[in-house]
Write a protein that holds these residues in place. Structure first.
Motif, PDB file in Angstrom:
ATOM      1  N   ASP A  74      24.514  51.810 -13.764  1.00 35.90           N
ATOM      2  CA  ASP A  74      23.931  51.948 -15.099  1.00 35.90           C
ATOM      3  C   ASP A  74      24.224  50.777 -16.029  1.00 35.90           C
ATOM      4  O   ASP A  74      23.517  50.608 -17.035  1.00 35.90           O
ATOM      5  CB  ASP A  74      24.422  53.238 -15.758  1.00 35.90           C
ATOM      6  N   HIS A  75      25.237  49.972 -15.730  1.00 30.81           N
ATOM      7  CA  HIS A  75      25.667  48.977 -16.708  1.00 30.81           C
ATOM      8  C   HIS A  75      25.832  47.577 -16.119  1.00 30.81           C
ATOM      9  O   HIS A  75      26.446  46.722 -16.767  1.00 30.81           O
ATOM     10  CB  HIS A  75      26.990  49.417 -17.358  1.00 30.81           C
ATOM     11  N   THR A  76      25.320  47.314 -14.929  1.00 35.35           N
ATOM     12  CA  THR A  76      25.368  45.977 -14.341  1.00 35.35           C
ATOM     13  C   THR A  76      24.021  45.645 -13.712  1.00 35.35           C
ATOM     14  O   THR A  76      23.174  46.526 -13.507  1.00 35.35           O
ATOM     15  CB  THR A  76      26.468  45.855 -13.265  1.00 35.35           C
ATOM     16  N   VAL A  77      23.841  44.374 -13.379  1.00 37.28           N
ATOM     17  CA  VAL A  77      22.575  43.945 -12.774  1.00 37.28           C
ATOM     18  C   VAL A  77      22.450  44.397 -11.324  1.00 37.28           C
ATOM     19  O   VAL A  77      21.375  44.250 -10.724  1.00 37.28           O
ATOM     20  CB  VAL A  77      22.441  42.411 -12.839  1.00 37.28           C
ATOM     21  N   ALA A  78      23.517  44.964 -10.762  1.00 37.49           N
ATOM     22  CA  ALA A  78      23.425  45.481  -9.389  1.00 37.49           C
ATOM     23  C   ALA A  78      22.426  46.629  -9.292  1.00 37.49           C
ATOM     24  O   ALA A  78      22.008  46.989  -8.193  1.00 37.49           O
ATOM     25  CB  ALA A  78      24.800  45.946  -8.910  1.00 37.49           C
ATOM     26  N   ARG A  79      22.038  47.178 -10.416  1.00 33.21           N
ATOM     27  CA  ARG A  79      21.039  48.247 -10.436  1.00 33.21           C
ATOM     28  C   ARG A  79      19.763  47.826  -9.716  1.00 33.21           C
ATOM     29  O   ARG A  79      19.136  48.635  -9.014  1.00 33.21           O
ATOM     30  CB  ARG A  79      20.730  48.610 -11.891  1.00 33.21           C
ATOM     31  N   PHE A 103      34.857  39.929  -2.704  1.00 31.23           N
ATOM     32  CA  PHE A 103      33.457  39.626  -2.404  1.00 31.23           C
ATOM     33  C   PHE A 103      32.545  40.856  -2.430  1.00 31.23           C
ATOM     34  O   PHE A 103      31.422  40.788  -1.944  1.00 31.23           O
ATOM     35  CB  PHE A 103      33.317  38.939  -1.037  1.00 31.23           C
ATOM     36  N   TRP A 104      33.008  41.966  -2.961  1.00 29.98           N
ATOM     37  CA  TRP A 104      32.126  43.129  -2.947  1.00 29.98           C
ATOM     38  C   TRP A 104      30.904  42.914  -3.848  1.00 29.98           C
ATOM     39  O   TRP A 104      29.797  43.329  -3.522  1.00 29.98           O
ATOM     40  CB  TRP A 104      32.874  44.381  -3.397  1.00 29.98           C
ATOM     41  N   ARG A 105      31.103  42.257  -4.979  1.00 29.27           N
ATOM     42  CA  ARG A 105      29.970  42.039  -5.891  1.00 29.27           C
ATOM     43  C   ARG A 105      28.993  41.021  -5.328  1.00 29.27           C
ATOM     44  O   ARG A 105      27.796  41.067  -5.592  1.00 29.27           O
ATOM     45  CB  ARG A 105      30.474  41.585  -7.257  1.00 29.27           C
ATOM     46  N   ARG A 106      29.505  40.074  -4.512  1.00 27.89           N
ATOM     47  CA  ARG A 106      28.596  39.152  -3.822  1.00 27.89           C
ATOM     48  C   ARG A 106      27.737  39.905  -2.818  1.00 27.89           C
ATOM     49  O   ARG A 106      26.554  39.609  -2.636  1.00 27.89           O
ATOM     50  CB  ARG A 106      29.410  38.069  -3.109  1.00 27.89           C
ATOM     51  N   ALA A 107      28.330  40.870  -2.161  1.00 24.02           N
ATOM     52  CA  ALA A 107      27.549  41.692  -1.224  1.00 24.02           C
ATOM     53  C   ALA A 107      26.533  42.540  -1.972  1.00 24.02           C
ATOM     54  O   ALA A 107      25.416  42.772  -1.489  1.00 24.02           O
ATOM     55  CB  ALA A 107      28.481  42.572  -0.406  1.00 24.02           C
ATOM     56  N   ALA A 108      26.912  43.032  -3.168  1.00 26.75           N
ATOM     57  CA  ALA A 108      25.978  43.840  -3.948  1.00 26.75           C
ATOM     58  C   ALA A 108      24.778  43.022  -4.404  1.00 26.75           C
ATOM     59  O   ALA A 108      23.647  43.519  -4.463  1.00 26.75           O
ATOM     60  CB  ALA A 108      26.691  44.450  -5.152  1.00 26.75           C
ATOM     61  N   LEU A 109      25.007  41.751  -4.724  1.00 23.40           N
ATOM     62  CA  LEU A 109      23.938  40.887  -5.196  1.00 23.40           C
ATOM     63  C   LEU A 109      23.228  40.159  -4.063  1.00 23.40           C
ATOM     64  O   LEU A 109      22.266  39.425  -4.317  1.00 23.40           O
ATOM     65  CB  LEU A 109      24.499  39.855  -6.178  1.00 23.40           C
ATOM     66  N   GLN A 110      23.699  40.324  -2.820  1.00 24.52           N
ATOM     67  CA  GLN A 110      23.070  39.712  -1.650  1.00 24.52           C
ATOM     68  C   GLN A 110      22.958  38.196  -1.808  1.00 24.52           C
ATOM     69  O   GLN A 110      21.912  37.596  -1.587  1.00 24.52           O
ATOM     70  CB  GLN A 110      21.685  40.312  -1.414  1.00 24.52           C
ATOM     71  N   ILE A 111      24.070  37.562  -2.218  1.00 25.81           N
ATOM     72  CA  ILE A 111      24.083  36.130  -2.441  1.00 25.81           C
ATOM     73  C   ILE A 111      25.232  35.511  -1.668  1.00 25.81           C
ATOM     74  O   ILE A 111      26.080  36.215  -1.110  1.00 25.81           O
ATOM     75  CB  ILE A 111      24.220  35.781  -3.935  1.00 25.81           C
ATOM     76  N   SER A 112      25.276  34.198  -1.656  1.00 27.34           N
ATOM     77  CA  SER A 112      26.318  33.480  -0.934  1.00 27.34           C
ATOM     78  C   SER A 112      27.685  33.750  -1.545  1.00 27.34           C
ATOM     79  O   SER A 112      27.820  33.971  -2.750  1.00 27.34           O
ATOM     80  CB  SER A 112      26.028  31.976  -0.958  1.00 27.34           C
TER      81      SER A 112
END
Length: 427
Positions: A74-79, A103-112
């Motif tokens: 609800d409060h991040t761009v991972a939405r 690196f969990w947020r990198r996995a959430a954003l599907q980026i390097s």
């Protein structure tokens, strides 16, 4: 005393980065690292692509202890990114966030995991004024920070972009003075924002149906004829010359890495990648008439339903019009071009492409043929009338003109007098 007793309530549409910026402001800390240490237990937990790495630590400090999943969703761009992954991958990502795994947020954003990704802050000045009246403070809206969002769907205006700070918390009122308007049309900005919002409202996106719908739309636009033996260079040329392609090259939009369009083939059929930012940008570039049509068609494709665009779905399939028409831009080209060479230059395609369109669209072929015949006849009549009136009409024409008239317009051929002057009688 810690900062926990003074933490405000997170507004429904507020970005987590905006909430942390407001906490930094009301605590009167001179160092962003100090605020980060009190909120996340780490001096380096400041903004990283709008998703703090130690978000589980922050959830423990906040009132009523909101779940990590609700904060991320609800409060991040991972939405907008998580729906492109399966439910199992989404669960693994949230579990990694709860355990503060690297690196969990990198996995959430599907980026390097190593390459820096630019993520500027976007705001709407009308929303800043409205939030100050309603909430008493301006907010960084999550919908404005989603990938590709360039317009405000609330006030129907283009967003402004501010350079992303690397080591400090920035509030919207501080960012207004350093922000600049995004250089794009309002229709395009709203379309990108609507598609990104629609992506964030899905649970799981049917990527395979999204690929089929995108390919079908590209064939309707005339960019592709089929999904076999596709010239990838044509996709690149189409994307870079489109308004969305020019938007990606604009300064400080955060989309410069995907401005060349070379990634489109990998998303459609080569590697079947599912990066959210690229899908949102690609779908916004498919020439929708309105931003609401772009949103509704994207939702239909994500849910595995057929995409009809702005057309009404037929009640009975047997009554559906099966006639295949060429794309609108192709029809316009044939309405102004008088030869294959002009059409090829106008559309930037090959002669084989034009032959395919004329073969599929019988009505277009007939209309173009009739128009070319009328133009040829008018040209012949003009030359006859402008010639020397003392001479016979046939002297102003060449031999190939007579051959064409004899084949296409025998009535006009007889009026030129060619039959009586050049051909002898049989008996």
């Amino acid at each position: 005393m810690g900062v926990a007793p003074y933490l405000p309530i997170v507004v429904e549409s507020e970005s987590l980065y905006g909430w942390c910026s407001y906490v930094h402001q009301i605590t009167c800390n001179t160092s962003s690292a100090k605020t980060s240490l009190s909120l996340f237990g780490s001096a380096h937990g400041m903004r990283q692509f709008d998703i703090p790495p130690r978000i589980a630590q922050l959830a423990k400090l906040m009132e009523h202890s909101p779940s990590v999943h609700s904060l991320v969703q609800d409060h991040t761009v991972a939405r907008a990114y998580l729906p492109f992954a399966s439910l199992a991958v989404q669960k693994e990502t949230i579990d990694a966030a709860e355990h503060c795994a690297p690196f969990w947020r990198r996995a959430a954003l599907q980026i390097s995991r190593s390459r820096f990704i630019e993520h500027p802050l976007r705001l709407c000045t009308a929303c800043v004024e409205s939030d100050c009246k309603v909430h008493g403070r301006p907010l960084w809206h999550v919908d404005h920070q989603l990938p590709g969002a360039c317009g405000c769907l609330i006030h129907k205006r283009a967003l402004r972009v501010a350079p992303a700070p690397s080591k400090r918390w920035l509030t919207p009122d501080d960012a207004v003075s350093i922000s600049q308007p995004i250089d794009c049309s309002l229709q395009l900005g709203l379309a990108c924002a609507a598609v990104s919002r629609a992506a964030g409202q899905q649970v799981v996106i049917d990527t395979q149906n999204l690929v089929r719908a995108a390919c079908s739309r590209l064939m309707e636009m005339g960019v592709l004829h089929s999904t076999k033996r596709v010239e990838h260079r044509r996709l690149v040329d189409w994307f870079t010359s489109s308004p969305v392609g020019r938007l990606c090259t604009a300064q400080r939009t955060g989309l410069a890495a995907i401005a060349d369009g070379s990634w489109i083939a990998g998303h459609l059929w080569r590697h079947h990648r599912t990066n959210a930012a690229r899908w949102i940008v690609l779908w916004s570039a498919l020439g929708w008439e309105t931003w609401s049509e772009a949103e509704s068609s994207f939702v239909a494709a994500c849910q595995g339903r057929p995409v009809f665009g702005g057309k009404q779905r037929p009640l009975w399939d047997s009554l559906e019009d099966r006639g295949i028409r060429a794309p609108q831009q192709v029809q316009v080209a044939f309405a102004v071009c008088n030869s294959y060479a002009e059409a090829m230059d106008h559309l930037g395609c090959t002669r084989a492409d034009i032959s395919r369109w004329l073969k599929k669209d019988e009505q277009l072929r007939l209309e173009w043929k009739q128009r070319l015949v009328q133009l040829r006849v008018q040209d012949i009549l003009d030359r006859i009338h402008l010639g020397n009136p003392t001479e016979a009409p046939h002297t102003a024409l060449a031999d190939h003109d007579f051959r064409w008239l004899k084949l296409k317009r025998p009535d006009l051929y007889a009026q030129t007098g060619m039959a009586s002057t050049s051909q002898s009688s049989l008996f």
